[in-house]
Design an enzyme around this catalytic site. Structure first.
Site, short mmCIF file in Angstrom:
data_model
loop_
_atom_site.label_atom_id
_atom_site.label_comp_id
_atom_site.label_asym_id
_atom_site.label_seq_id
_atom_site.Cartn_x
_atom_site.Cartn_y
_atom_site.Cartn_z
N ASN A 64 121.20 60.33 -20.54
CA ASN A 64 120.07 60.07 -19.64
C ASN A 64 120.16 58.73 -18.90
O ASN A 64 119.35 58.45 -18.03
CB ASN A 64 118.76 60.09 -20.44
CG ASN A 64 118.46 61.49 -20.98
OD1 ASN A 64 118.82 62.48 -20.36
ND2 ASN A 64 117.80 61.55 -22.12
N LYS A 66 121.74 55.63 -16.49
CA LYS A 66 122.33 55.51 -15.15
C LYS A 66 123.82 55.16 -15.27
O LYS A 66 124.22 54.47 -16.20
CB LYS A 66 121.59 54.42 -14.38
CG LYS A 66 122.12 54.17 -12.97
CD LYS A 66 121.25 53.16 -12.26
CE LYS A 66 121.90 52.68 -10.97
NZ LYS A 66 122.24 53.79 -10.07
N THR A 69 127.99 58.91 -12.55
CA THR A 69 128.81 59.09 -11.35
C THR A 69 129.54 57.81 -10.99
O THR A 69 130.71 57.83 -10.59
CB THR A 69 127.93 59.55 -10.18
OG1 THR A 69 127.39 60.84 -10.47
CG2 THR A 69 128.72 59.63 -8.89
N THR A 70 128.87 56.68 -11.15
CA THR A 70 129.48 55.40 -10.81
C THR A 70 130.74 55.16 -11.62
O THR A 70 131.77 54.72 -11.08
CB THR A 70 128.48 54.26 -11.03
OG1 THR A 70 127.31 54.50 -10.26
CG2 THR A 70 129.07 52.93 -10.63
N ARG A 78 140.77 54.12 -9.01
CA ARG A 78 142.05 53.84 -9.66
C ARG A 78 143.10 54.85 -9.23
O ARG A 78 144.25 54.49 -8.94
CB ARG A 78 141.89 53.87 -11.17
CG ARG A 78 141.05 52.75 -11.75
CD ARG A 78 141.18 52.74 -13.26
NE ARG A 78 140.17 51.87 -13.84
CZ ARG A 78 139.10 52.29 -14.51
NH1 ARG A 78 138.91 53.57 -14.70
NH2 ARG A 78 138.24 51.43 -14.99
N TRP A 122 113.85 70.48 -7.43
CA TRP A 122 112.46 70.42 -6.97
C TRP A 122 112.36 70.26 -5.45
O TRP A 122 111.30 70.42 -4.87
CB TRP A 122 111.70 69.31 -7.67
CG TRP A 122 112.33 67.95 -7.55
CD1 TRP A 122 112.25 67.08 -6.50
CD2 TRP A 122 113.14 67.30 -8.53
NE1 TRP A 122 112.96 65.94 -6.75
CE2 TRP A 122 113.51 66.04 -8.01
CE3 TRP A 122 113.58 67.65 -9.81
CZ2 TRP A 122 114.31 65.13 -8.71
CZ3 TRP A 122 114.37 66.75 -10.50
CH2 TRP A 122 114.73 65.51 -9.96
N GLU A 157 127.72 66.03 -11.13
CA GLU A 157 126.46 66.70 -11.47
C GLU A 157 126.66 68.17 -11.85
O GLU A 157 125.69 68.94 -11.86
CB GLU A 157 125.44 66.58 -10.32
CG GLU A 157 125.06 65.15 -9.96
CD GLU A 157 124.19 64.46 -11.00
OE1 GLU A 157 123.79 65.12 -11.98
OE2 GLU A 157 123.91 63.28 -10.84
#
Length: 226
Positions: A64, A66, A69-70, A78, A122, A157
């Protein structure tokens, strides 16, 4: 184990951890610290000597917190730096047109970026359309996964698409089984299913401790969230 011997292979990791913890205590003399680090160096050299396999990895970033993706984009950078070809297929968030896409576009000869999602569930409010979009993205992802010219494929995702039932975990696992031996595949998103975690070689779970949106009402900001 004597001071002059190295541990057996199955205990190398434990010994390395013990030496690190001892060095971090801060109550060692300079000579004791030097000897611990010398020992740590010997253990590390043996670990590197005995672990020399190379293979394409299945990598899962979930949780959960953050940064999923980063962290994956760090691996993308790389790979690009080594001259490898990379493909990114973005599920769910594709409508955002993130800043990362603009930056990574500078490597257009090495990088293929497909933002296939139409936003969050949503936003679309249409399960059939979300499913069709995810299936289309998965079909494109399979082409990259199976293509040996791509050293790294990022499925951003995709775990969320599985969680919502837009894709099945069996569908994804079957596709991953088709990847060439040296291809790495990263799958990001919260809620990674247990079967995918079991199949992966490297799994990282991001833990949420604090978030400014939730605690302070701070909105998503450029350079941080997108």
């Amino acid at each position: 184990m004597t001071d002059d011997s190295l541990p057996a292979a199955d205990s190398l990791d434990a010994v390395a951890t013990e030496l690190n913890q001892a060095a971090e205590q801060g109550n060692l003399s300079a000579e004791q610290y030097r000897r611990k680090m010398q020992r740590r160096q010997e253990v590390q050299q043996q670990r590197l000597a005995e672990r020399n396999l190379e293979k394409g990895l299945i990598i899962v970033h979930t949780g959960n917190g953050k940064g999923k993706t980063t962290a994956a984009l760090g691996m993308v950078m790389r790979s690009l730096g080594h001259g490898y070809r990379v493909a990114i297929v973005q599920f769910i968030k594709g409508a955002w047109e993130p800043a990362e896409k603009a930056v990574l576009g500078r490597w257009e000869d090495q990088l293929t970026f497909q933002a296939m999602g139409e936003g969050f569930t949503w936003d679309t409010q249409d399960r059939d359309r979300d499913t069709a979009t995810a299936q289309q993205a998965w079909g494109m992802a399979l082409d990259y996964i199976r293509d040996p010219d791509y050293r790294l494929v990022l499925l951003d995702e995709v775990n969320v698409a599985i969680k919502h039932g837009f894709l099945t975990v069996d569908q994804v696992l079957t596709g991953l089984a088709d990847k060439p031996e040296m291809t790495h595949v990263i799958l990001t998103g919260r809620g990674a299913p247990p079967a995918l975690v079991d199949a992966a070689d490297l799994v990282t779970e991001m833990t949420l401790v604090k978030h400014p949106f939730r605690e302070q009402g701070v909105k998503a900001q450029p350079g941080i969230e997108f």
